[in-house]
Design an enzyme around this catalytic site. Structure first.
Site, PDB file in Angstrom:
ATOM      1  CB  CYS A  44      -0.954   0.077   1.194  1.00 51.41           C
ATOM      2  SG  CYS A  44      -1.352  -1.447   2.002  1.00 51.41           S
ATOM      3  CG  HIS A 107      -0.596   3.624   4.513  1.00 49.27           C
ATOM      4  ND1 HIS A 107      -0.509   2.411   3.879  1.00 49.27           N
ATOM      5  CD2 HIS A 107      -0.279   3.398   5.810  1.00 49.27           C
ATOM      6  CE1 HIS A 107      -0.166   1.485   4.750  1.00 49.27           C
ATOM      7  NE2 HIS A 107      -0.031   2.059   5.929  1.00 49.27           N
ATOM      8  CG  ASP A 254      -3.445   0.072  -2.537  1.00 58.62           C
ATOM      9  OD1 ASP A 254      -4.088  -0.932  -2.884  1.00 58.62           O
ATOM     10  OD2 ASP A 254      -3.366   0.441  -1.350  1.00 58.62           O
ATOM     11  CG  ASN A 255      -1.686  -3.602  -2.659  1.00 59.64           C
ATOM     12  OD1 ASN A 255      -1.364  -2.720  -1.879  1.00 59.64           O
ATOM     13  ND2 ASN A 255      -2.684  -4.426  -2.422  1.00 59.64           N
TER      14      ASN A 255
END
Length: 488
Positions: A44, A107, A254-255
């Site tokens: 992330c 994050h 994001d992934n």
């Protein structure tokens, strides 16, 4: 920009069999589907840092040098974060008069110097970390939720997430924030950038009451259905306000889906190998849809190799701005791809921590290192490739292939199961081209200061700004900085 942990195989438009994403499928039908779109990291926070800086995590500092090829992210005790020397997309968009808002998960560091409003955002409703917990507020504090500069509560204490039922109304709160922000900017005729970074599909997965139990795919599917519904409402809102033809919207992740929490709390990466945490296709190839009515032709499908870092450069281009010239920018401008159907030749680099694990050029992908996770972690039940072990490929020791990379043709073999023969003419020819690109990349690479090396429990979210007003300040332990340890 819409950004969350979702797999390539989670949308109907990408072939998900239950067809429970009608709004995203409609978005694809009205816009352009990117089939070969990647994130910059299989985790992330580094991928979010890459999206907002247009730079690989190895350049912007979102990696660790504590152990080779470790996936490091930003938990509560991480000392680092986004540095002042990095230029973020919202900081640059301000020059063109944009108002910028982040909704959801930031994050990129939770200490005061890393606050999103210090890095170009004008408004924030959301959290510095994911919705992990509940914690005891003694050993570990519950994670705060912010409105702009100050916390307004904490997950589990004030923002309820029922871990038994999976019920939480956070996605509805994030949706309303988005609709209100768009309305406000339209009314004041302000250009705006909205970064909608919801996290409902990240374990522990959650959905609102009206969506619970409505999916064939269980709780994860419920969360996906609510996100799909929310995106439909945002797009319709733009149309209703008459600004859809002036608003570029991009949906991606994001992934890859976290197969470690599948099947109950994880998604699908379609035909691709493994998932989040790995540099196999399942960890880094993402669903991606571009939507801009009246500009991007409807029903387009592109095989352009794209990356989340391209959203940085493309957004600047849309705003009539040039990317910074004093640093290496890895993102490219996708406007010629979306508006004229062009294909731009460029490589995709797959990094894990401080190591370039693989590179894709055209349809070929060369693995210079392979690793899923250690035998020790695997023995404890941590598996990033459940049901997908490929001998010599999904290795549980870090295997170096620098002198003879494993090469796959992703057109014929999207699941990375059949390495090409080293002796074949095809191998020799493809590797000649790839080797030159890798050599040039490594020769010119200047790594950033690693931000994910030091952990200290004293800097966790004990007393975030605004805690005094709420009576929510907690006592921090003594400072004791240590090297962060990452098993994967």
């Amino acid at each position: 920009v819409l950004f969350l942990q979702m797999g390539w195989g989670d949308l109907g438009a990408f072939g998900e069999p239950s067809k429970e994403t009608p709004n995203l499928d409609q978005m694809a039908a009205e816009g352009m589907l990117f089939l070969d779109f990647y994130t910059a990291n299989p985790l992330c926070s580094p991928s979010r840092a890459a999206l907002l800086t247009g730079r690989l995590p190895i350049r912007n500092g979102f990696y660790t040098t504590n152990a080779h090829a470790r996936n490091a992210y930003t938990p509560q005790d991480i000392v680092g974060g986004i540095q002042d020397s990095e230029l973020l997309l919202p900081e640059l968009l301000k020059k063109a008069g944009y108002i910028n808002k982040i909704i959801g998960k930031w994050h990129l560091g939770h200490r005061p110097q890393f606050h999103p409003l210090k890095h170009g955002f004008d408004e924030w409703f959301g959290s510095p970390n994911c919705h992990f917990g509940p914690y005891d507020n003694r050993e570990i504090p519950n994670i705060p939720v912010y409105r702009d500069w100050e916390m307004i509560g904490r997950y589990y204490d004030d923002f309820k997430i029922d871990l038994k039922t999976g019920e939480a109304n956070l996605t509805q709160l994030y949706l309303q924030e988005a609709l209100d922000f768009i309305s406000k900017q339209q009314a004041s005729q302000q250009p705006f950038f909205l970064y909608w970074a919801i996290d409902a599909t990240h374990a522990p997965v959650y959905a609102s009451k009206q969506f619970l139990g409505t999916s064939q795919r269980g709780l994860y599917g419920d969360a996906v259905r609510e996100i799909d519904d929310s995106i439909g409402k945002i797009l319709r809102h733009l149309q209703k306000l008459g600004i859809s033809e002036n608003t570029f919207v991009f949906f991606t992740s994001d992934n890859g889906a976290a197969l470690i929490s599948a099947p109950k709390q994880g998604g699908s990466n379609g035909p691709f190998l493994c998932g989040k945490q790995t540099t196999f296709e399942g960890g880094m190839r993402e669903p991606a849809i571009a939507w801009w009515p009246g500009h991007i032709p409807a029903g387009g499908v592109s095989h352009q190799l794209g990356n989340v870092m391209d959203l940085f450069t493309t957004s600047l281009s849309l705003a009539g701005l040039e990317p910074p010239s004093d640093r290496q920018i890895d993102g490219i401008d996708l406007l010629p791809v979306m508006l004229q159907g062009k294909l731009i030749d460029r490589p995709i680099f797959y990094y894990r921590g401080n190591e370039m694990m693989a590179v894709r050029v055209g349809l070929y992908k060369a693995h210079y290192w392979t690793w899923s996770n250690s035998w020790e972690e695997y023995g404890k039940g941590t598996d990033f490739c459940p049901g997908q072990s490929v001998s010599g490929v999904t290795t549980h020791t870090q295997e170096e292939h620098t002198y003879l990379p494993l090469l796959f043709h992703l057109g014929r073999d999207p699941g990375e199961k059949f390495p090409l023969s080293f002796a074949s003419e095809e191998y020799q020819h493809a590797m000649e081209r790839i080797s030159g690109i890798v050599q040039q990349h490594k020769d010119t690479l200047v790594p950033g200061e690693p931000q994910l090396n030091v952990c200290d429990s004293a800097i966790m979210n004990w007393s975030p700004p605004g805690c005094e007003k709420l009576g929510k300040c907690l006592k921090a332990p003594e400072s004791d900085p240590k090297k962060c340890s990452w098993p994967h």
